[in-house]
Motif scaffolding. Structure first.
Motif, PDB file in Angstrom:
ATOM      1  N   ARG A 145       0.833  -1.202   0.000  1.00 28.68           N
ATOM      2  CA  ARG A 145       0.000   0.000   0.000  1.00 28.68           C
ATOM      3  C   ARG A 145       0.873   1.260   0.000  1.00 28.68           C
ATOM      4  N   ARG A 146       0.318   2.347  -0.516  1.00 26.36           N
ATOM      5  CA  ARG A 146       1.067   3.601  -0.580  1.00 26.36           C
ATOM      6  C   ARG A 146       1.482   4.066   0.823  1.00 26.36           C
ATOM      7  N   ALA A 147       0.630   3.824   1.810  1.00 31.84           N
ATOM      8  CA  ALA A 147       0.889   4.340   3.153  1.00 31.84           C
ATOM      9  C   ALA A 147       2.202   3.834   3.724  1.00 31.84           C
ATOM     10  N   ILE A 148       2.560   2.598   3.438  1.00 28.68           N
ATOM     11  CA  ILE A 148       3.761   2.061   4.083  1.00 28.68           C
ATOM     12  C   ILE A 148       5.039   2.704   3.543  1.00 28.68           C
ATOM     13  N   SER A 149       4.985   3.245   2.321  1.00 28.27           N
ATOM     14  CA  SER A 149       6.173   3.903   1.774  1.00 28.27           C
ATOM     15  C   SER A 149       6.168   5.402   2.037  1.00 28.27           C
ATOM     16  N   LEU A 150       5.153   5.898   2.718  1.00 28.55           N
ATOM     17  CA  LEU A 150       5.040   7.332   2.984  1.00 28.55           C
ATOM     18  C   LEU A 150       5.191   7.699   4.456  1.00 28.55           C
ATOM     19  N   VAL A 151       4.847   6.782   5.365  1.00 32.65           N
ATOM     20  CA  VAL A 151       4.836   7.136   6.787  1.00 32.65           C
ATOM     21  C   VAL A 151       6.173   6.879   7.488  1.00 32.65           C
ATOM     22  N   PRO A 152       6.780   5.685   7.389  1.00 25.56           N
ATOM     23  CA  PRO A 152       8.070   5.483   8.069  1.00 25.56           C
ATOM     24  C   PRO A 152       9.137   6.456   7.571  1.00 25.56           C
ATOM     25  N   ASP A 153      10.091   6.772   8.434  1.00 24.92           N
ATOM     26  CA  ASP A 153      11.074   7.814   8.141  1.00 24.92           C
ATOM     27  C   ASP A 153      12.161   7.365   7.170  1.00 24.92           C
ATOM     28  N   VAL A 154      12.383   6.064   7.049  1.00 30.53           N
ATOM     29  CA  VAL A 154      13.423   5.529   6.163  1.00 30.53           C
ATOM     30  C   VAL A 154      12.794   4.534   5.198  1.00 30.53           C
ATOM     31  N   HIS A 155      13.057   4.710   3.905  1.00 32.72           N
ATOM     32  CA  HIS A 155      12.553   3.794   2.877  1.00 32.72           C
ATOM     33  C   HIS A 155      13.745   3.149   2.186  1.00 32.72           C
ATOM     34  N   VAL A 156      13.783   1.820   2.229  1.00 36.28           N
ATOM     35  CA  VAL A 156      14.777   1.059   1.483  1.00 36.28           C
ATOM     36  C   VAL A 156      14.044   0.403   0.314  1.00 36.28           C
ATOM     37  N   CYS A 157      14.387   0.827  -0.903  1.00 36.24           N
ATOM     38  CA  CYS A 157      13.685   0.361  -2.095  1.00 36.24           C
ATOM     39  C   CYS A 157      14.618  -0.499  -2.936  1.00 36.24           C
ATOM     40  N   VAL A 158      14.174  -1.699  -3.251  1.00 36.59           N
ATOM     41  CA  VAL A 158      14.973  -2.638  -4.032  1.00 36.59           C
ATOM     42  C   VAL A 158      14.552  -2.553  -5.497  1.00 36.59           C
ATOM     43  N   VAL A 159      15.504  -2.217  -6.362  1.00 36.78           N
ATOM     44  CA  VAL A 159      15.243  -2.077  -7.796  1.00 36.78           C
ATOM     45  C   VAL A 159      16.175  -3.006  -8.554  1.00 36.78           C
ATOM     46  N   ARG A 160      15.605  -3.885  -9.388  1.00 41.77           N
ATOM     47  CA  ARG A 160      16.432  -4.727 -10.244  1.00 41.77           C
ATOM     48  C   ARG A 160      16.946  -3.901 -11.423  1.00 41.77           C
ATOM     49  N   THR A 161      18.150  -4.213 -11.885  1.00 41.37           N
ATOM     50  CA  THR A 161      18.717  -3.436 -12.993  1.00 41.37           C
ATOM     51  C   THR A 161      17.876  -3.554 -14.261  1.00 41.37           C
ATOM     52  N   ASP A 162      17.207  -4.697 -14.462  1.00 41.18           N
ATOM     53  CA  ASP A 162      16.395  -4.842 -15.683  1.00 41.18           C
ATOM     54  C   ASP A 162      15.093  -4.060 -15.610  1.00 41.18           C
ATOM     55  N   GLN A 163      14.805  -3.434 -14.459  1.00 43.33           N
ATOM     56  CA  GLN A 163      13.619  -2.592 -14.319  1.00 43.33           C
ATOM     57  C   GLN A 163      13.898  -1.131 -14.642  1.00 43.33           C
ATOM     58  N   VAL A 164      15.137  -0.810 -14.961  1.00 45.69           N
ATOM     59  CA  VAL A 164      15.521   0.581 -15.187  1.00 45.69           C
ATOM     60  C   VAL A 164      15.440   0.912 -16.673  1.00 45.69           C
ATOM     61  N   VAL A 165      14.584   1.878 -17.021  1.00 42.08           N
ATOM     62  CA  VAL A 165      14.460   2.344 -18.398  1.00 42.08           C
ATOM     63  C   VAL A 165      14.992   3.771 -18.483  1.00 42.08           C
ATOM     64  N   GLN A 166      15.220   4.226 -19.708  1.00 39.52           N
ATOM     65  CA  GLN A 166      15.821   5.554 -19.862  1.00 39.52           C
ATOM     66  C   GLN A 166      14.814   6.683 -19.733  1.00 39.52           C
ATOM     67  N   THR A 167      13.605   6.507 -20.313  1.00 33.04           N
ATOM     68  CA  THR A 167      12.674   7.633 -20.441  1.00 33.04           C
ATOM     69  C   THR A 167      11.328   7.360 -19.778  1.00 33.04           C
ATOM     70  N   VAL A 168      10.600   8.447 -19.537  1.00 33.98           N
ATOM     71  CA  VAL A 168       9.263   8.348 -18.964  1.00 33.98           C
ATOM     72  C   VAL A 168       8.296   7.583 -19.877  1.00 33.98           C
ATOM     73  N   PRO A 169       8.267   7.838 -21.206  1.00 38.08           N
ATOM     74  CA  PRO A 169       7.343   7.071 -22.059  1.00 38.08           C
ATOM     75  C   PRO A 169       7.526   5.562 -21.956  1.00 38.08           C
ATOM     76  N   GLU A 170       8.768   5.105 -21.820  1.00 30.81           N
ATOM     77  CA  GLU A 170       8.999   3.669 -21.662  1.00 30.81           C
ATOM     78  C   GLU A 170       8.366   3.161 -20.367  1.00 30.81           C
ATOM     79  N   ALA A 171       8.504   3.934 -19.306  1.00 34.99           N
ATOM     80  CA  ALA A 171       7.918   3.541 -18.026  1.00 34.99           C
ATOM     81  C   ALA A 171       6.399   3.523 -18.102  1.00 34.99           C
TER      82      ALA A 171
END
Length: 215
Positions: A145-171
């Motif tokens: 849920r959105r709330a869990i990434s907005l309320v705690p003071d520290v967010h650790v986000c795991v991103v795989r390299t194959d999830q990274v695109v160059q531009t907004v239209p691709e996303a």
């Protein structure tokens, strides 16, 4: 254009003896993608540069070393408690010691008061945009849920390299596969500034953002 305005302009043109000019063509040659492939070295370096410019902390790590990294980051907080979405991979948390792990889901959500008492949150991500340094969460079970990434003071986000695109239209094309999901667009830790441009972090979201970029 409203009917009344159209009528008024038509009468003016008639009185002046002029015809309405043909509407000018508007160029629509928008970029649909970048020149670099998702997950390429160029795209990853650009993402890291943008995130660090936003004062996020980026950690490039292998999947095998991810559990140790998460344990180390939470120890640095120091975090006595962490919330995770119920679909997060259990192996990620295998190295945690002396940390209370709270699980959140739509079926059994933690209250805002409970989340406020938790030190950190760990989530996955749906996609990251290198050019804007933006990470997008779409509410899937490993992002929660959105709330869990907005309320705690520290967010650790795991991103795989194959999830990274160059531009907004691709996303956007990727996100369009599930148009009904709620989206959270994250560009660095939460920050704002007053009229004198004094930057203040943590006003409406996590004060600290760690991004684990996993290859």
């Amino acid at each position: 254009m409203s009917d009344a305005r159209t009528e008024i302009l038509s009468r003016i043109r008639t009185a002046l003896g002029t015809e309405a000019p043909a509407p000018a063509a508007v160029p629509r040659q928008y970029r649909s993608g970048g020149e670099h492939a998702p997950g390429s070295a160029e795209v990853l370096d650009l993402l890291v540069d943008r995130l660090e410019d936003y004062k996020a902390h980026v950690h490039r790590v292998t999947a095998a070393d991810l559990p140790a990294l998460l344990a180390s980051l939470l120890a640095e907080v120091p975090a006595s408690s962490v919330v995770v979405p119920h679909g997060v991979e259990g192996a990620w948390l295998s190295r945690l010691a002396d940390v209370e792990v709270r699980t959140d889901s739509r079926e059994a959500p933690l209250s805002a008061t409970e989340l406020d008492a938790i030190d950190a949150v760990v989530t996955a991500a749906r996609v990251a945009v290198a050019e804007t340094g933006t990470i997008v969460l779409d509410g899937e079970t490993d992002q929660g849920r959105r709330a869990i990434s907005l309320v705690p003071d520290v967010h650790v986000c795991v991103v795989r390299t194959d999830q990274v695109v160059q531009t907004v239209p691709e996303a956007v094309r990727l996100l369009d596969a599930d148009p009904g999901r709620p989206l959270t667009w994250i560009s660095g830790p939460s920050a704002t500034s007053d009229i004198e441009l004094d930057r203040v972090e943590g006003v409406h979201g996590p004060r600290t953002l760690h991004v684990a970029l996993v290859s």
